[in-house]
Scaffold this active site. Sequence first.
Site, mmCIF file in Angstrom:
data_model
loop_
_atom_site.group_PDB
_atom_site.id
_atom_site.type_symbol
_atom_site.label_atom_id
_atom_site.label_comp_id
_atom_site.label_asym_id
_atom_site.label_seq_id
_atom_site.Cartn_x
_atom_site.Cartn_y
_atom_site.Cartn_z
ATOM 1 N N ASN A 1 -0.500 19.408 -19.623
ATOM 2 C CA ASN A 1 -0.828 18.479 -20.709
ATOM 3 C C ASN A 1 -1.034 19.186 -22.035
ATOM 4 O OD1 ASN A 1 -0.825 15.966 -19.353
ATOM 5 N ND2 ASN A 1 -2.668 16.609 -18.292
ATOM 6 N N LYS B 1 3.164 11.644 -10.690
ATOM 7 C CA LYS B 1 2.273 10.828 -11.529
ATOM 8 C C LYS B 1 3.013 9.548 -11.865
ATOM 9 C CE LYS B 1 -0.757 14.093 -13.850
ATOM 10 N NZ LYS B 1 -1.150 14.652 -15.153
ATOM 11 N N GLU C 1 -4.311 17.302 -9.804
ATOM 12 C CA GLU C 1 -4.903 17.770 -11.057
ATOM 13 C C GLU C 1 -6.417 17.986 -10.961
ATOM 14 O OE1 GLU C 1 -2.845 16.311 -14.584
ATOM 15 O OE2 GLU C 1 -4.774 16.328 -15.617
ATOM 16 N N HIS D 1 -1.121 12.130 -27.295
ATOM 17 C CA HIS D 1 -1.454 10.769 -26.867
ATOM 18 C C HIS D 1 -2.235 10.041 -27.954
ATOM 19 C CE1 HIS D 1 -0.995 11.582 -22.254
ATOM 20 N NE2 HIS D 1 0.140 11.278 -22.839
ATOM 21 N N LYS E 1 7.392 23.449 -13.148
ATOM 22 C CA LYS E 1 6.556 22.278 -12.847
ATOM 23 C C LYS E 1 6.276 22.211 -11.346
ATOM 24 C CE LYS E 1 5.295 17.602 -13.539
ATOM 25 N NZ LYS E 1 5.288 16.415 -14.346
ATOM 26 N N ARG F 1 0.813 -1.233 0.000
ATOM 27 C CA ARG F 1 0.000 0.000 0.000
ATOM 28 C C ARG F 1 0.844 1.280 0.000
ATOM 29 N NH1 ARG F 1 -2.991 -3.145 3.685
ATOM 30 N NH2 ARG F 1 -4.796 -4.064 2.658
ATOM 31 N N ARG G 1 -3.237 22.068 -12.860
ATOM 32 C CA ARG G 1 -2.148 21.156 -13.273
ATOM 33 C C ARG G 1 -2.353 20.621 -14.688
ATOM 34 N NH1 ARG G 1 1.019 16.257 -10.074
ATOM 35 N NH2 ARG G 1 2.107 15.532 -11.933
ATOM 36 N N GLU H 1 9.170 18.969 -24.213
ATOM 37 C CA GLU H 1 8.541 19.273 -22.920
ATOM 38 C C GLU H 1 9.113 20.571 -22.337
ATOM 39 O OE1 GLU H 1 5.942 17.624 -21.842
ATOM 40 O OE2 GLU H 1 6.077 15.552 -22.553
ATOM 41 N N HIS I 1 -0.967 17.343 -25.313
ATOM 42 C CA HIS I 1 -0.976 15.907 -25.008
ATOM 43 C C HIS I 1 -2.239 15.192 -25.487
ATOM 44 C CE1 HIS I 1 2.519 16.994 -22.734
ATOM 45 N NE2 HIS I 1 2.661 15.804 -22.181
ATOM 46 N N HIS J 1 7.345 9.976 -27.287
ATOM 47 C CA HIS J 1 6.334 10.788 -26.611
ATOM 48 C C HIS J 1 6.533 12.288 -26.923
ATOM 49 C CE1 HIS J 1 3.566 12.009 -23.457
ATOM 50 N NE2 HIS J 1 4.504 12.754 -22.924
HETATM 51 P P1 NAD Z 1 12.255 6.256 -22.040
HETATM 52 O O1 NAD Z 1 12.151 6.046 -20.605
HETATM 53 O O2 NAD Z 1 11.745 5.200 -22.944
HETATM 54 O O3 NAD Z 1 13.774 6.569 -22.383
HETATM 55 C C1 NAD Z 1 14.136 6.784 -23.720
HETATM 56 C C2 NAD Z 1 15.286 5.879 -24.169
HETATM 57 O O4 NAD Z 1 16.513 6.389 -23.676
HETATM 58 C C3 NAD Z 1 15.177 4.459 -23.669
HETATM 59 O O5 NAD Z 1 15.664 3.598 -24.658
HETATM 60 C C4 NAD Z 1 16.118 4.460 -22.482
HETATM 61 O O6 NAD Z 1 16.600 3.199 -22.151
HETATM 62 C C5 NAD Z 1 17.214 5.373 -22.961
HETATM 63 N N1 NAD Z 1 17.999 6.062 -21.967
HETATM 64 C C6 NAD Z 1 17.562 6.611 -20.812
HETATM 65 N N2 NAD Z 1 18.546 7.328 -20.246
HETATM 66 C C7 NAD Z 1 19.633 7.200 -21.039
HETATM 67 C C8 NAD Z 1 20.938 7.720 -20.975
HETATM 68 N N3 NAD Z 1 21.310 8.583 -20.030
HETATM 69 N N4 NAD Z 1 21.809 7.371 -21.939
HETATM 70 C C9 NAD Z 1 21.416 6.543 -22.961
HETATM 71 N N5 NAD Z 1 20.183 6.063 -23.094
HETATM 72 C C10 NAD Z 1 19.294 6.387 -22.138
HETATM 73 O O7 NAD Z 1 11.508 7.598 -22.496
HETATM 74 P P2 NAD Z 1 11.337 9.037 -21.814
HETATM 75 O O8 NAD Z 1 11.191 9.972 -22.927
HETATM 76 O O9 NAD Z 1 12.359 9.285 -20.783
HETATM 77 O O10 NAD Z 1 9.948 8.924 -21.058
HETATM 78 C C11 NAD Z 1 8.746 8.724 -21.752
HETATM 79 C C12 NAD Z 1 7.721 8.205 -20.781
HETATM 80 O O11 NAD Z 1 7.502 9.169 -19.771
HETATM 81 C C13 NAD Z 1 6.370 7.940 -21.411
HETATM 82 O O12 NAD Z 1 5.913 6.684 -20.992
HETATM 83 C C14 NAD Z 1 5.477 9.043 -20.870
HETATM 84 O O13 NAD Z 1 4.142 8.647 -20.758
HETATM 85 C C15 NAD Z 1 6.100 9.274 -19.538
HETATM 86 N N6 NAD Z 1 5.827 10.605 -18.961
HETATM 87 C C16 NAD Z 1 5.388 10.648 -17.696
HETATM 88 C C17 NAD Z 1 5.155 11.868 -17.095
HETATM 89 C C18 NAD Z 1 4.747 11.933 -15.656
HETATM 90 O O14 NAD Z 1 4.389 13.008 -15.188
HETATM 91 N N7 NAD Z 1 4.823 10.851 -14.933
HETATM 92 C C19 NAD Z 1 5.377 13.055 -17.819
HETATM 93 C C20 NAD Z 1 5.836 12.956 -19.123
HETATM 94 C C21 NAD Z 1 6.072 11.720 -19.693
HETATM 95 N N1 GLY Z 2 3.251 15.664 -17.251
HETATM 96 C C1 GLY Z 2 2.005 16.161 -16.765
HETATM 97 C C2 GLY Z 2 1.926 16.231 -15.285
HETATM 98 O O1 GLY Z 2 2.836 15.863 -14.581
HETATM 99 O O2 GLY Z 2 0.940 16.664 -14.789
#
Ligand code: NAD
Ligand code: GLY
Length: 357
Positions: A245, A143, A237, A252, A227, A121, A241, A185, A248, A265
């Site tokens: 997006n 998130k 949100e 999305h 942020k 939990r 907040r 972003e 997005h 993304h």
């Molecule tokens: P990712 O995590 O897939 O990383 C991108 C690529 O880079 C992967 O192949 C990874 O292994 C590689 N990588 C990571 N760090 C590296 C480094 N230092 N050197 C070499 N390679 C490296 O993609 P991302 O763009 O980091 O994240 C996208 C995800 O984040 C999506 O799923 C999206 O929905 C999510 N997201 C979440 C939020 C949130 O608020 N939680 C906000 C925006 C995006």
């Molecule tokens: N990336 C959108 C949020 O964190 O609210």
Amino acid sequence: MAAQQTITVDLGERSYPIVIGRGLLDGGFDLANFIDGTDCLVVSNETVAPLYRERILPNLSGTAVTTIELPDGESHKSLATMQKILDRLVESGANRDVTIVALGGGVVGDITGFAAACYMRGVAFIQIPTTLLAQVDSSVGGKTGVNHPQGKNLIGAFHQPRVVMIDTDTLNTLPDRELKAGLAEVIKYGAICDTGFFAWLEQNLQALLAREPAALQYAIQRSCELKAEVVAGDEREAGRRAILNFGHTFGHAIEHCQGYGEWLHGEAVAAGMVMAAELSGIDGDEQRRLSALLQKAGLPTAAPAIDACNWYEAMGLDKKVQKKQLRFVLLRTLGEAFVTSSFDADKLQSVIDASNR
Ligand code: NAD
Ligand code: GLY
């Protein structure tokens, strides 16, 4: 070396620092101060673990560390992958005082945070983001979640980390395409709430693409400040907040219709921001400034061809939908965003039609 900076995400008893700097790995910043128990599980993936996992062990001194390596890629952001983390926790006999450390990009961070939210939990977790996108966005704000085959991030929870440690040197190994996706972003923050920052980005984009440390440090710091301020005002949100997006709803939908992982993304969000700016009906010069900056960053400014029916179906999965009504983040002007369900439906159709040309 740029100075180490700390930004606080101000959430009362769940407040936490975002520490940004160079050389934080290899023990340059002591994470033990944020760990209650004796055990840590470090979650990374097959790409990032070989690069950085050994290098964070000195930051976790005094704790017993177990590890798990996930497959790489958005297609693995699933309940099945999260189950592997939970299995590892159970196998290792982890108690409620375990701390889970996410080392990687947004995919690792989101799945790991969700596992931390669910195990017993809710247990503590730490974010060590290694992509630009994760450093400026996904690691901050709590998130967490995974994708459902029918839609992105449909399963998840709000669960704040104890600390976010950003070593900007990790960006040196990031592929160019991923760096550019992260810039989408960064540009988003300027577009939605800081015209001064937007203008700074227009001036400094080449330095960012060249990975100049001082430019990267400032862009990450300013993005995290913006942020943190938005999240502190509306953690779950309920209102403002949602401006984070911007782009997005379209983005999305692009990811959903293409299949996750085709476009990154950030690339989908870039095209989505151009579409959202058009739907907003802001001044043509401002629309051109946004498109030009995204283009300069090597990002797409138009969506790929997607059937109109699929657009509406995919947009209907958006978490901003209320009472079956689509809601969009629109711009009053560059630097000022708002969320609304009253938008011009004909204009939306023409924005979608234009994307299919
Ligand atoms: P990712 O995590 O897939 O990383 C991108 C690529 O880079 C992967 O192949 C990874 O292994 C590689 N990588 C990571 N760090 C590296 C480094 N230092 N050197 C070499 N390679 C490296 O993609 P991302 O763009 O980091 O994240 C996208 C995800 O984040 C999506 O799923 C999206 O929905 C999510 N997201 C979440 C939020 C949130 O608020 N939680 C906000 C925006 C995006
Ligand atoms: N990336 C959108 C949020 O964190 O609210």
